[in-house]
Design a protein around this motif. Structure first.
Motif, PDB file in Angstrom:
ATOM      1  N   ARG A  78      18.061 -21.716 -14.924  1.00 49.78           N
ATOM      2  CA  ARG A  78      20.185 -21.500 -15.432  1.00 49.78           C
ATOM      3  C   ARG A  78      20.335 -19.866 -16.551  1.00 49.78           C
ATOM      4  N   ALA A  79      18.543 -19.613 -16.899  1.00 50.37           N
ATOM      5  CA  ALA A  79      19.437 -17.871 -17.626  1.00 50.37           C
ATOM      6  C   ALA A  79      19.323 -16.782 -17.446  1.00 50.37           C
ATOM      7  N   LEU A  80      18.990 -16.987 -15.199  1.00 45.58           N
ATOM      8  CA  LEU A  80      18.986 -15.804 -14.926  1.00 45.58           C
ATOM      9  C   LEU A  80      19.850 -16.545 -13.593  1.00 45.58           C
ATOM     10  N   SER A  81      19.896 -17.071 -12.603  1.00 48.78           N
ATOM     11  CA  SER A  81      20.594 -17.482 -11.860  1.00 48.78           C
ATOM     12  C   SER A  81      21.912 -17.933 -12.050  1.00 48.78           C
ATOM     13  N   ALA A  82      23.316 -17.863 -11.234  1.00 53.67           N
ATOM     14  CA  ALA A  82      24.674 -18.478 -11.147  1.00 53.67           C
ATOM     15  C   ALA A  82      24.967 -19.232 -10.107  1.00 53.67           C
ATOM     16  N   ALA A  83      23.951 -19.721  -9.378  1.00 56.27           N
ATOM     17  CA  ALA A  83      23.999 -20.272  -7.577  1.00 56.27           C
ATOM     18  C   ALA A  83      23.485 -21.634  -8.147  1.00 56.27           C
ATOM     19  N   ARG A  84      23.948 -22.679  -7.770  1.00 56.88           N
ATOM     20  CA  ARG A  84      24.484 -24.183  -7.769  1.00 56.88           C
ATOM     21  C   ARG A  84      22.962 -24.263  -7.703  1.00 56.88           C
ATOM     22  N   LEU A  85      22.250 -25.484  -8.710  1.00 59.52           N
ATOM     23  CA  LEU A  85      20.881 -26.289  -8.540  1.00 59.52           C
ATOM     24  C   LEU A  85      20.155 -27.401  -8.227  1.00 59.52           C
ATOM     25  N   VAL A  86      20.330 -27.631  -7.257  1.00 62.06           N
ATOM     26  CA  VAL A  86      19.752 -28.983  -7.621  1.00 62.06           C
ATOM     27  C   VAL A  86      18.045 -29.114  -7.839  1.00 62.06           C
ATOM     28  N   VAL A  87      18.064 -30.311  -8.306  1.00 63.69           N
ATOM     29  CA  VAL A  87      16.269 -30.625  -8.933  1.00 63.69           C
ATOM     30  C   VAL A  87      16.458 -31.771  -8.252  1.00 63.69           C
ATOM     31  N   VAL A  88      15.088 -32.040  -7.223  1.00 61.60           N
ATOM     32  CA  VAL A  88      14.674 -33.334  -6.268  1.00 61.60           C
ATOM     33  C   VAL A  88      13.630 -34.288  -7.494  1.00 61.60           C
ATOM     34  N   ASP A  89      13.416 -35.246  -7.521  1.00 59.41           N
ATOM     35  CA  ASP A  89      11.986 -35.536  -8.489  1.00 59.41           C
ATOM     36  C   ASP A  89      11.898 -36.885  -7.913  1.00 59.41           C
ATOM     37  N   ARG A  90      10.280 -37.292  -8.018  1.00 59.97           N
ATOM     38  CA  ARG A  90      10.178 -38.901  -7.975  1.00 59.97           C
ATOM     39  C   ARG A  90      10.140 -39.611  -8.940  1.00 59.97           C
ATOM     40  N   SER A  91      10.601 -38.948 -10.406  1.00 58.74           N
ATOM     41  CA  SER A  91      11.136 -39.294 -12.217  1.00 58.74           C
ATOM     42  C   SER A  91      12.178 -39.308 -12.229  1.00 58.74           C
ATOM     43  N   PRO A  92      12.324 -41.144 -12.745  1.00 64.94           N
ATOM     44  CA  PRO A  92      14.232 -40.880 -13.360  1.00 64.94           C
ATOM     45  C   PRO A  92      14.239 -40.041 -14.441  1.00 64.94           C
ATOM     46  N   ASP A  93      13.005 -40.100 -14.702  1.00 63.78           N
ATOM     47  CA  ASP A  93      13.099 -39.212 -16.660  1.00 63.78           C
ATOM     48  C   ASP A  93      13.342 -37.764 -16.171  1.00 63.78           C
ATOM     49  N   ALA A  94      12.838 -37.334 -15.866  1.00 62.32           N
ATOM     50  CA  ALA A  94      11.985 -36.108 -14.501  1.00 62.32           C
ATOM     51  C   ALA A  94      13.235 -35.427 -14.771  1.00 62.32           C
ATOM     52  N   LEU A  95      13.538 -36.598 -14.256  1.00 62.80           N
ATOM     53  CA  LEU A  95      15.966 -35.819 -13.758  1.00 62.80           C
ATOM     54  C   LEU A  95      16.974 -36.272 -14.277  1.00 62.80           C
ATOM     55  N   LYS A  96      16.471 -36.620 -15.240  1.00 65.23           N
ATOM     56  CA  LYS A  96      17.601 -36.632 -16.720  1.00 65.23           C
ATOM     57  C   LYS A  96      17.235 -35.774 -17.698  1.00 65.23           C
ATOM     58  N   LEU A  97      16.174 -35.374 -17.580  1.00 63.84           N
ATOM     59  CA  LEU A  97      15.777 -33.918 -18.460  1.00 63.84           C
ATOM     60  C   LEU A  97      16.507 -32.671 -17.642  1.00 63.84           C
ATOM     61  N   ALA A  98      16.351 -32.373 -16.555  1.00 65.38           N
ATOM     62  CA  ALA A  98      16.434 -31.318 -15.082  1.00 65.38           C
ATOM     63  C   ALA A  98      18.282 -31.443 -15.971  1.00 65.38           C
ATOM     64  N   SER A  99      18.689 -32.564 -15.572  1.00 64.51           N
ATOM     65  CA  SER A  99      20.377 -32.432 -15.730  1.00 64.51           C
ATOM     66  C   SER A  99      20.739 -31.695 -17.070  1.00 64.51           C
ATOM     67  N   GLU A 100      19.877 -32.389 -18.522  1.00 65.88           N
ATOM     68  CA  GLU A 100      20.574 -32.127 -19.208  1.00 65.88           C
ATOM     69  C   GLU A 100      19.790 -30.863 -19.945  1.00 65.88           C
ATOM     70  N   LEU A 101      19.198 -30.291 -19.303  1.00 70.54           N
ATOM     71  CA  LEU A 101      18.807 -28.832 -19.282  1.00 70.54           C
ATOM     72  C   LEU A 101      19.531 -27.825 -18.152  1.00 70.54           C
ATOM     73  N   GLY A 102      20.213 -28.295 -17.289  1.00 68.06           N
ATOM     74  CA  GLY A 102      21.766 -27.911 -17.179  1.00 68.06           C
ATOM     75  C   GLY A 102      21.371 -27.412 -15.587  1.00 68.06           C
ATOM     76  N   ALA A 103      20.594 -28.400 -14.365  1.00 65.24           N
ATOM     77  CA  ALA A 103      20.897 -29.286 -13.170  1.00 65.24           C
ATOM     78  C   ALA A 103      21.835 -29.808 -12.635  1.00 65.24           C
ATOM     79  N   GLU A 104      23.083 -28.834 -11.513  1.00 67.08           N
ATOM     80  CA  GLU A 104      23.982 -29.709 -10.989  1.00 67.08           C
ATOM     81  C   GLU A 104      23.690 -30.713 -10.221  1.00 67.08           C
ATOM     82  N   HIS A 105      22.676 -31.058  -9.845  1.00 69.49           N
ATOM     83  CA  HIS A 105      22.723 -31.963  -8.599  1.00 69.49           C
ATOM     84  C   HIS A 105      21.166 -32.878  -9.111  1.00 69.49           C
ATOM     85  N   THR A 106      20.876 -34.106  -9.252  1.00 71.48           N
ATOM     86  CA  THR A 106      19.347 -34.316  -9.074  1.00 71.48           C
ATOM     87  C   THR A 106      19.200 -35.346  -8.593  1.00 71.48           C
TER      88      THR A 106
END
Length: 341
Positions: free
Chosen positions: A189-217
């Motif tokens: 998020r600090a270096l790129s303007a590209a769209r970021l999608v995060v994939v993980d087995r853990s809903p908690d990890a995805l919640k954190l990823a969303s809070e950190l700036g992932a557009e899609h989890t």
């Protein structure tokens, strides 16, 4: 001093007394450890996966993510002074070989790697050299940034490569939002303007990823590859940044990659098996990532000082190292585990 030493592969390390490190060279630096990151690589070392690659003689002290305060310096050290807070580049490098002169520290031909092939930072003190110490901004504390010395540096190294190749409108997929991945999301998020999608087995990890700036989890539930394809009109992502590297992640990641895309391999444990004709016909690229350069670490510390990258940590006393390793192995650590002597 007290140190956690591995005496035999596939057995628990032990906390024991060992001699304090001593200065051997005018450029040596001894650091009082303020925080040592507990990394999945430490589990792999204990399991013996690094036995042939490292060639280290047992027993030795593990721990390769280290920060603290300068305790002693050699006579030729000018970049830090006793008492300075520092984070350590994970390698102790020579400064003379071609790789070092190119700033490619991780490929130094004469390097030592504390915690991998020589004594590391699960201890009260650690020996390194002047080339490896990065003075911390006064706003940063060693225990808060220690894991950035390897996990953060590795994430930065890989994501910075991806960011240089991505353009606005492109899509990148991060696989794994745990200890390394949550750092990678912030760096991205600090270096790129590209769209970021995060994939993980853990809903908690995805919640954190969303809070950190992932557009899609996306939860890795068996439909995740198709969901990525749907998001990219069936084309796949321009970049896949794989912080897992095992358990089906590699196969799924390749299936998410578009033609002429770049696959950045950071996590390991699995085997990459792709027919050569598929690589040629689609012109996809596989890029390995091992730690990062001294300059990468300096740049990462700038992001940390500006609040762009922060670690989610769980702290343990050095004597509780076994619990930290167990918690990591069982997936009970949110972010990174840090040992504090």
């Amino acid at each position: 001093m007290k140190a956690v030493q591995l005496g035999k592969y596939e057995t628990q390390p032990v906390l024991t007394e060992v001699p304090d490190p001593v200065l051997n060279s005018p450029l040596d630096v001894i650091v009082k450890v303020g925080g040592a990151g507990v990394c999945r690589t430490d589990l792999h070392i204990i399991e013996g996966q690094w036995e042939q690659k490292s060639g280290v003689a047992l027993p030795y002290t593990i721990g390769h993510e280290n920060a603290g305060w300068v305790s002693e310096v050699g006579s030729a050290v000018t970049n830090v002074a006793v008492g300075d807070p520092v984070i350590l580049h994970p390698l102790v490098t020579c400064g003379l070989c071609r790789a070092c002169r190119d700033g490619d520290d991780v490929h130094c031909v004469g390097s030592k790697f504390p915690g991998i092939d020589t004594d590391g930072g699960y201890a009260e003190y650690l020996l390194t050299n002047a080339r490896s110490v990065v003075k911390l901004d006064p706003s940063l504390q060693p225990a808060d940034v220690a894991a950035l010395a390897d996990a953060g540096l590795t994430a930065y190294h890989a994501v910075a490569k991806a960011a240089r190749a991505l353009r606005p409108g492109d899509t990148a997929v991060v696989i794994g939002a745990g200890g390394l991945g949550h750092i990678g999301v912030q760096v991205f998020r600090a270096l790129s303007a590209a769209r970021l999608v995060v994939v993980d087995r853990s809903p908690d990890a995805l919640k954190l990823a969303s809070e950190l700036g992932a557009e899609h989890t996306i939860v890795a539930d068996g439909t995740h590859v198709q969901q990525v394809l749907d998001l990219t009109q069936g084309n796949g992502a321009e970049a896949v940044i794989d912080f897992v590297g095992e358990g089906g992640a590699l196969e799924d990641g390749v299936a998410m990659l578009r033609r002429a895309g770049n696959y950045y391999v950071i996590g390991y444990g699995g085997t990459l098996s792709v027919p050569a004709i598929d690589i040629i016909s689609t012109e996809i690229n596989f890029v390995g990532n091992l730690v990062g350069s001294y300059s990468d670490l300096v740049e990462l510390m700038v992001l940390a000082a500006r609040g762009k990258v922060t670690l989610h940590t769980a702290t343990y006393a050095l004597a509780d190292f076994a619990q930290a390793l167990t918690d990591l192995d069982q997936g009970n650590v949110r972010g990174r585990a840090i040992l504090i002597p």
